[in-house]
Motif scaffolding. Sequence first.
Motif, PDB file in Angstrom:
ATOM      1  N   HIS A   1      37.396   5.971  -5.813  1.00  0.00           N
ATOM      2  CA  HIS A   1      36.962   4.994  -6.818  1.00  0.00           C
ATOM      3  C   HIS A   1      35.471   4.744  -6.656  1.00  0.00           C
ATOM      4  CE1 HIS A   1      41.049   3.851  -8.016  1.00  0.00           C
ATOM      5  NE2 HIS A   1      41.348   3.847  -6.729  1.00  0.00           N
ATOM      6  N   LYS A   2      34.822   4.467  -7.774  1.00  0.00           N
ATOM      7  CA  LYS A   2      33.451   3.965  -7.759  1.00  0.00           C
ATOM      8  C   LYS A   2      33.484   2.525  -8.257  1.00  0.00           C
ATOM      9  CE  LYS A   2      30.864   8.268  -8.218  1.00  0.00           C
ATOM     10  NZ  LYS A   2      29.866   9.021  -9.036  1.00  0.00           N
ATOM     11  N   GLU A   3      32.955   1.628  -7.431  1.00  0.00           N
ATOM     12  CA  GLU A   3      32.951   0.213  -7.753  1.00  0.00           C
ATOM     13  C   GLU A   3      31.511  -0.289  -7.772  1.00  0.00           C
ATOM     14  OE1 GLU A   3      35.777  -2.282  -5.874  1.00  0.00           O
ATOM     15  OE2 GLU A   3      37.101  -0.618  -5.349  1.00  0.00           O
ATOM     16  N   GLY A   4      31.144  -0.912  -8.875  1.00  0.00           N
ATOM     17  CA  GLY A   4      29.802  -1.458  -9.018  1.00  0.00           C
ATOM     18  C   GLY A   4      29.836  -2.951  -9.165  1.00  0.00           C
TER      19      GLY A   4
ATOM     20  N   ASP B   1      24.420   7.342   2.663  1.00  0.00           N
ATOM     21  CA  ASP B   1      25.290   8.466   2.334  1.00  0.00           C
ATOM     22  C   ASP B   1      26.001   8.881   3.617  1.00  0.00           C
ATOM     23  OD1 ASP B   1      26.504  10.845   1.690  1.00  0.00           O
ATOM     24  OD2 ASP B   1      24.712  11.783   0.860  1.00  0.00           O
TER      25      ASP B   1
ATOM     26  N   LEU C   1      26.454  -0.157  -5.714  1.00  0.00           N
ATOM     27  CA  LEU C   1      27.441   0.846  -6.096  1.00  0.00           C
ATOM     28  C   LEU C   1      28.114   1.367  -4.836  1.00  0.00           C
ATOM     29  CD1 LEU C   1      28.734   2.722  -8.248  1.00  0.00           C
ATOM     30  CD2 LEU C   1      26.855   4.326  -7.783  1.00  0.00           C
TER      31      LEU C   1
ATOM     32  N   ASN D   1      34.682  -0.821 -12.440  1.00  0.00           N
ATOM     33  CA  ASN D   1      35.350   0.175 -11.608  1.00  0.00           C
ATOM     34  C   ASN D   1      35.589   1.436 -12.427  1.00  0.00           C
ATOM     35  OD1 ASN D   1      35.715  -1.801  -9.529  1.00  0.00           O
ATOM     36  ND2 ASN D   1      37.471  -2.590 -10.652  1.00  0.00           N
ATOM     37  N   ASP D   2      35.136   2.559 -11.905  1.00  0.00           N
ATOM     38  CA  ASP D   2      35.467   3.860 -12.486  1.00  0.00           C
ATOM     39  C   ASP D   2      35.136   3.955 -13.969  1.00  0.00           C
ATOM     40  OD1 ASP D   2      36.507   4.556  -9.969  1.00  0.00           O
ATOM     41  OD2 ASP D   2      38.444   3.699 -10.467  1.00  0.00           O
TER      42      ASP D   2
ATOM     43  N   ASP E   1      30.961   4.045  -3.388  1.00  0.00           N
ATOM     44  CA  ASP E   1      31.796   5.220  -3.619  1.00  0.00           C
ATOM     45  C   ASP E   1      32.838   5.230  -2.506  1.00  0.00           C
ATOM     46  OD1 ASP E   1      32.930   7.671  -4.115  1.00  0.00           O
ATOM     47  OD2 ASP E   1      31.064   8.806  -4.059  1.00  0.00           O
TER      48      ASP E   1
ATOM     49  N   ARG F   1      32.254   6.309   1.193  1.00  0.00           N
ATOM     50  CA  ARG F   1      31.493   7.561   1.099  1.00  0.00           C
ATOM     51  C   ARG F   1      29.996   7.294   0.980  1.00  0.00           C
ATOM     52  NH1 ARG F   1      34.666  11.795  -1.717  1.00  0.00           N
ATOM     53  NH2 ARG F   1      33.167  11.741  -3.422  1.00  0.00           N
ATOM     54  N   SER F   2      29.643   6.284   0.206  1.00  0.00           N
ATOM     55  CA  SER F   2      28.231   5.913   0.089  1.00  0.00           C
ATOM     56  C   SER F   2      28.113   4.501  -0.455  1.00  0.00           C
ATOM     57  CB  SER F   2      27.463   6.884  -0.818  1.00  0.00           C
ATOM     58  OG  SER F   2      27.911   6.783  -2.163  1.00  0.00           O
TER      59      SER F   2
ATOM     60  N   THR G   1      29.286   3.625 -12.585  1.00  0.00           N
ATOM     61  CA  THR G   1      30.583   3.812 -11.939  1.00  0.00           C
ATOM     62  C   THR G   1      31.422   4.925 -12.570  1.00  0.00           C
ATOM     63  OG1 THR G   1      31.786   2.190 -13.315  1.00  0.00           O
ATOM     64  CG2 THR G   1      30.635   1.360 -11.361  1.00  0.00           C
TER      65      THR G   1
END
Length: 228
Positions: free
Chosen positions: A148-151, A29, A93, A169-170, A95, A210-211, A227
């Motif tokens: 965006h959140k990408e997994g 984080d 994941l 994604n997202d 962020d 971000r993380s 995500t």
Amino acid sequence: MMLGTLAQRRPPAQGAPEWVPDGATAFLDFVNGHYFAGGAERAVSTLLGGGFDPAAISGSGMRIIGSNGNRPKAIGALFSDLEAGIAAGCTLLFDLNCANPPGGFLLFIANAANLDLASEVINVGVDGYVFDYDSLGFGDTISTAGVHKEGITINRDLGAGNRQYARSNDGSAATTQTVNYTPAVIPINSMLIGHDGVGTGNSLNDVTIRSITLYPAVSPTALAALTA
């Protein structure tokens, strides 16, 4: 939510702090300065090495851009957790906050120190593509700036020698590909974050991470839930 099943996978003896997401085996984080790997809270300097520049971390996260010289690689307990996760199957994941349309390598996994030397790789592009030097190659593209959140799921065991890779994604429905081989990058020599180890050409195009969270491999449906 699907996260309930993830929570059951954390061994109680792991003793994870309350800020570690349920079910996670490692968590970086950068916004809040919390770092967990190898079953314990760690200093970030013990988890990222190589060309890692701690000055690239701020309250916004860890910035990677061609001009700032931040070229981290996983080391120590983070490397061990990622290595074990990739061998068994894992989900990552990310962020992210992208200042420009996304470009560059988000994660570079190889059997050598960098792209020029590697004969086997798994590349994860921030713009949505996942590929290796064998038969793997698919994407779930993003093309806009912003958060965006990408997994990514790597090497999920489906049985009968089949391994699933997935990308979401997202909150999008996961894009998947199944291959009939285990990652040829094993044993892994390097895991680089935000670059490929060669110059700045494939560095992230001004992305602030971000993380990063590492989980045991999840299903495509659960990946989309992560995500969202």
